[in-house]
Design an enzyme around this catalytic site. Structure first.
Site, PDB file in Angstrom:
ATOM      1  CE  LYS A   1      47.873  37.902  41.308  1.00  0.00           C
ATOM      2  NZ  LYS A   1      48.034  38.983  42.306  1.00  0.00           N
TER       3      LYS A   1
ATOM      4  CD  GLU B   1      47.991  43.050  32.260  1.00  0.00           C
ATOM      5  OE1 GLU B   1      48.468  43.701  33.195  1.00  0.00           O
ATOM      6  OE2 GLU B   1      46.826  42.601  32.282  1.00  0.00           O
TER       7      GLU B   1
ATOM      8  CE1 TYR C   1      51.786  41.663  38.797  1.00  0.00           C
ATOM      9  CE2 TYR C   1      53.134  39.744  38.333  1.00  0.00           C
ATOM     10  CZ  TYR C   1      51.919  40.299  38.663  1.00  0.00           C
ATOM     11  OH  TYR C   1      50.822  39.493  38.855  1.00  0.00           O
TER      12      TYR C   1
ATOM     13  CG  HIS D   1      46.758  40.356  37.023  1.00  0.00           C
ATOM     14  ND1 HIS D   1      47.162  41.598  37.450  1.00  0.00           N
ATOM     15  CD2 HIS D   1      46.618  40.433  35.667  1.00  0.00           C
ATOM     16  CE1 HIS D   1      47.271  42.389  36.379  1.00  0.00           C
ATOM     17  NE2 HIS D   1      46.957  41.706  35.305  1.00  0.00           N
TER      18      HIS D   1
ATOM     19  CG  ASN E   1      45.739  39.223  45.165  1.00  0.00           C
ATOM     20  OD1 ASN E   1      46.162  38.532  44.248  1.00  0.00           O
ATOM     21  ND2 ASN E   1      45.904  40.528  45.198  1.00  0.00           N
TER      22      ASN E   1
END
Length: 140
Positions: free
Chosen positions: A11, A128, A51, A117, A114
């Site tokens: 990310k 995905e 998302y 993913h 975080n």
């Protein structure tokens, strides 16, 4: 042995802090192979589609903003039980609750930032992967 593929995103917080190489090393040390990888700038439509499952949640807008705030590294990982293995080495979503030695314990800054993913199931991984990679970009 159940060789499978999973999808990974490093990310914007990870790319901003230049820890993508350290995370890749952890992925490889866990026995997973990076069989496709590219650094991209996720567009708003891409992030909203990715998302979409969270569209009705209160954090959706903030999540889309974050994921489009800087470059990300999208990856296809392959290995024995790759989905479960990657989720294990990622650690809990909240880095404060993540196990020692996991990616999020070592690199994440918060629940929102975080660092990584990973797909949660085989059907999710396939969807995905297809969103960001064509077949000839995956070299296993």
């Amino acid at each position: 042995m159940a060789v499978e593929r999973t999808f990974s995103i490093l990310k914007p917080d990870a790319t901003a802090r230049n820890v993508t190489g350290a995370i890749n090393a952890m992925i490889e040390q866990a026995g997973l192979r990076i069989i496709a990888q590219k650094r991209i700038r996720m567009s708003r439509p891409e992030a909203e589609a990715f998302y979409a499952v969270h569209r009705e949640r209160p954090f959706f807008g903030e999540l889309v903003e974050f994921m489009t705030s800087g470059p990300v590294v999208v990856q296809v990982l392959e290995g024995d039980h790759a989905i479960a293995k990657y989720r294990e080495i990622m650690g809990a979503t909240d880095p404060a609750k993540a196990a020692e030695g996991t990616i999020r314990k070592l690199h994440a800054q918060s629940v929102g930032e975080n660092s990584v993913h990973g797909s949660d199931a085989a059907d999710t991984a396939a969807k995905e992967i297809a969103q960001f990679f064509s077949g000839n970009e995956i070299v296993g």
